[in-house]
Write a protein that holds these residues in place. Structure first.
Motif, PDB file in Angstrom:
ATOM      1  N   GLU A   1       0.830  -1.194   0.000  1.00  0.00           N
ATOM      2  CA  GLU A   1       0.000   0.000   0.000  1.00  0.00           C
ATOM      3  C   GLU A   1       0.873   1.256   0.000  1.00  0.00           C
ATOM      4  O   GLU A   1       1.998   1.246   0.518  1.00  0.00           O
ATOM      5  CB  GLU A   1      -0.927   0.002   1.215  1.00  0.00           C
ATOM      6  N   PHE A   2       0.317   2.318  -0.582  1.00  0.00           N
ATOM      7  CA  PHE A   2       1.056   3.564  -0.740  1.00  0.00           C
ATOM      8  C   PHE A   2       0.138   4.739  -0.448  1.00  0.00           C
ATOM      9  O   PHE A   2      -1.070   4.683  -0.695  1.00  0.00           O
ATOM     10  CB  PHE A   2       1.582   3.712  -2.176  1.00  0.00           C
ATOM     11  N   ASP A   3       0.722   5.836   0.039  1.00  0.00           N
ATOM     12  CA  ASP A   3      -0.007   7.090   0.164  1.00  0.00           C
ATOM     13  C   ASP A   3      -0.027   7.769  -1.201  1.00  0.00           C
ATOM     14  O   ASP A   3       0.967   7.764  -1.933  1.00  0.00           O
ATOM     15  CB  ASP A   3       0.665   8.006   1.178  1.00  0.00           C
TER      16      ASP A   3
ATOM     17  N   THR B   1      -6.689  12.846  -0.549  1.00  0.00           N
ATOM     18  CA  THR B   1      -5.575  12.002  -0.125  1.00  0.00           C
ATOM     19  C   THR B   1      -6.116  10.606   0.123  1.00  0.00           C
ATOM     20  O   THR B   1      -7.109  10.429   0.850  1.00  0.00           O
ATOM     21  CB  THR B   1      -4.931  12.547   1.159  1.00  0.00           C
TER      22      THR B   1
ATOM     23  N   ARG C   1      -5.290   6.066   0.266  1.00  0.00           N
ATOM     24  CA  ARG C   1      -4.356   4.958   0.425  1.00  0.00           C
ATOM     25  C   ARG C   1      -4.659   3.966  -0.686  1.00  0.00           C
ATOM     26  O   ARG C   1      -5.815   3.550  -0.850  1.00  0.00           O
ATOM     27  CB  ARG C   1      -4.559   4.313   1.788  1.00  0.00           C
TER      28      ARG C   1
ATOM     29  N   ARG D   1      -3.443   0.446  -3.162  1.00  0.00           N
ATOM     30  CA  ARG D   1      -2.711  -0.827  -3.164  1.00  0.00           C
ATOM     31  C   ARG D   1      -2.307  -1.153  -4.600  1.00  0.00           C
ATOM     32  O   ARG D   1      -3.118  -1.040  -5.523  1.00  0.00           O
ATOM     33  CB  ARG D   1      -3.592  -1.939  -2.604  1.00  0.00           C
TER      34      ARG D   1
ATOM     35  N   ALA E   1      -7.179   1.089  -1.306  1.00  0.00           N
ATOM     36  CA  ALA E   1      -6.830   0.083  -0.308  1.00  0.00           C
ATOM     37  C   ALA E   1      -8.036  -0.377   0.483  1.00  0.00           C
ATOM     38  O   ALA E   1      -8.094  -1.512   0.951  1.00  0.00           O
ATOM     39  CB  ALA E   1      -5.763   0.623   0.636  1.00  0.00           C
ATOM     40  N   ASP E   2      -9.032   0.507   0.624  1.00  0.00           N
ATOM     41  CA  ASP E   2     -10.222   0.135   1.388  1.00  0.00           C
ATOM     42  C   ASP E   2     -11.371  -0.259   0.468  1.00  0.00           C
ATOM     43  O   ASP E   2     -12.505  -0.338   0.890  1.00  0.00           O
ATOM     44  CB  ASP E   2     -10.664   1.285   2.297  1.00  0.00           C
TER      45      ASP E   2
END
Length: 526
Positions: A418-420, A504, A506, A508, A524-525
């Motif tokens: 995962e990345f910001d 912003t 998150r 994947r 990611a969610d």
């Protein structure tokens, strides 16, 4: 964006990426060898070539290029004079080697420009011209179109002319060598004057609201397991040298506009949407573009040794789209400005590597000499924009595909991580096509392309100083998607899901397929 060049000494761990990059030549049906007729014309032109009568071999011209370059378009000599400077800028005399209407002329019109593929360049001209008789090689008497500029104390142009003359370069210099000599004070007088004039021309660029992209070279290396980027920062001398080229292109535009015939390199200013998107990206990477700072000043403030700021330098081309060529004959065009340069501008300093420059040189020479513009040059004006657009598009597609492969390789070992990220473009309808979906085109520099070399590395050599345009593309699908900018590594890519611009998030990494050059993220969610 930069254009990759594949070193011939790649090791076993690089073979997959190397093969993918090599296959681009076939995929894009890039031109191969010149046919027999064009080659025969080139050799005959070299054998019968006659030098101009005007003799400027006493001037101590030098060339400044990457060490491996042999297609040398430009040589320079600068003198100081009371209250100002005289700049002599010799440009390779390509027109004297290419007969109008011949097979070589037709072939160069089909090619449009030198294209830099991962496994080497596809030249605009046969090597007997491009790397030998037409190239401004050291210690060789050559025919050239020599621009002479008279500058005042502030390096403003007070007079500019161009004539054909024979010249002799004294040395083939490279940027690192020249920078070291200038910094130590051991440089030749003309190089010290290059710094003096270059700095003043940079200030003039600021005053008129211009902006230049000074993109560093990048090496894509491998440690046996992972790919990574090694960045080579640009040197100040590269900027100073490019200012001489920009000055020449601006002078060529003025001469043609005054003569009411020619072809300009034009570009509209940025629209509000592109500016807002770029500002979001600057905020996403932690270096916001202040509202009261001019575009050019902001770009010059970026430290391209930092990956995030380097990404912003590359992405800055999104502000300037719609670059093209505007011909005119008699009636002046309504659109004359190259917005990033903030002045009328023409391509004229790279005729060995770009088709249109050959015609601009001939037109400017005729106008300066008070002669009639050759009919073959006049007749080509309406066709040149289409020829150059086709070659620009091809070069851009090759660049984009190669960069897609390299970016995918950089993240190939991180699938599932995962990345910001910050959303650069919100959810849009699914599209078609292949690629990573980077919405930013490559810079089309005034200095042209130069491929670098590496030591067991895949080398990404930055295009020269300039400004460009381009559109992204992505692999079509049925689910909604947007474009996100990762904070680290500074990659821009497609992300599936419902995304709001400026948010912003998150994300994947779901796919990093080097062979298909496909890089995909998901929320990611999600």
């Amino acid at each position: 964006m930069p254009s990759p060049h594949l070193d011939s000494k790649v090791n076993e761990s690089q073979h997959l990426l190397a093969r993918v990059l090599n296959d681009l030549r076939t995929e894009f049906d890039l031109p191969q060898d010149f046919d027999a007729g064009a080659l025969a014309e080139a050799h005959a032109a070299v054998a019968a070539h006659q030098l101009p009568q005007t003799d400027l071999t006493s001037l101590e011209f030098v060339t400044i290029d990457p060490p491996s370059s042999t297609d040398l378009d430009q040589a320079m000599y600068i003198e100081s004079r009371d209250g100002g400077y005289t700049v002599w800028y010799a440009i390779a005399d390509v027109p004297s080697f290419v007969a109008a209407g011949g097979e070589l002329d037709a072939e160069t019109r089909r090619r449009g420009q030198t294209i830099y593929a991962p496994d080497g360049r596809i030249p605009l001209h046969p090597d007997v011209i491009g790397e030998q008789a037409g190239s401004l090689l050291a210690d060789q008497v050559r025919s050239a179109y020599v621009w002479r500029f008279e500058l005042d104390a502030g390096a403003r142009v007070t007079a500019a002319t161009v004539e054909r003359a024979k010249v002799r370069s004294r040395a083939k210099l490279n940027y690192e060598q020249v920078q070291q000599d200038i910094d130590s004070g051991d440089a030749a007088p003309t190089l010290l004057l290059l710094r003096e004039v270059g700095l003043k021309r940079v200030e003039l660029e600021r005053e008129r609201g211009g902006a230049s992209l000074n993109v560093p070279d990048q090496e894509i290396a491998h440690d046996g397991r992972h790919y990574f980027i090694v960045t080579k920062p640009p040197l100040p001398v590269e900027d100073w040298n490019a200012q001489i080229s920009l000055m020449t292109g601006m002078a060529a535009a003025e001469i043609m506009l005054e003569g009411r015939i020619g072809i300009l390199r034009t570009m509209p200013g940025p629209d509000a949407e592109a500016e807002a998107q770029y500002r979001r990206q600057t905020e996403a990477l932690g270096f916001p573009w202040p509202q009261d700072v001019a575009y050019g000043d902001y770009l010059r403030s970026l430290d391209t040794t930092d990956p995030q700021q380097l990404a912003l330098m590359h992405a800055a081309t999104a502000l300037f789209r719609g670059a093209g060529y505007t011909p005119f004959d008699g009636e002046l065009p309504a659109e004359q400005l190259q917005a990033a340069i903030a002045a009328p501008y023409a391509h004229t300093t790279a005729p060995l590597r770009r088709l249109v420059d050959r015609f601009v040189l001939v037109i400017c020479h005729a106008l300066c000499a008070g002669e009639v513009v050759p009919q073959w040059a006049r007749e080509a004006l309406d066709e040149l924009p289409k020829m150059m657009a086709a070659s620009d598009q091809l070069a851009g597609r090759v660049d984009r595909a190669a960069l897609d492969a390299v970016e995918t390789a950089l993240l190939s070992h991180r699938v599932g991580e995962e990345f910001d990220a910050v959303v650069i473009t919100g959810t849009r309808n699914p599209g078609n096509g292949n690629g990573n979906g980077n919405p930013y085109g490559s810079a089309n520099g005034s200095q042209g392309n130069r491929n670098g070399t590496g030591n067991g590395k895949v080398v990404v050599a930055g295009r020269g100083k300039g400004n460009g345009n381009g559109n992204g593309h992505g692999n079509g699908g049925q689910e909604p998607y947007g474009v996100v900018q990762l904070s680290e590594p500074p990659v821009t890519a497609r992300c599936s899901g419902v995304l709001e611009a400026g948010a912003t998030v998150r994300v994947r990494l779901s796919v990093a397929d080097i062979e298909e050059r496909r890089l995909r993220f998901e929320l990611a969610d999600g």
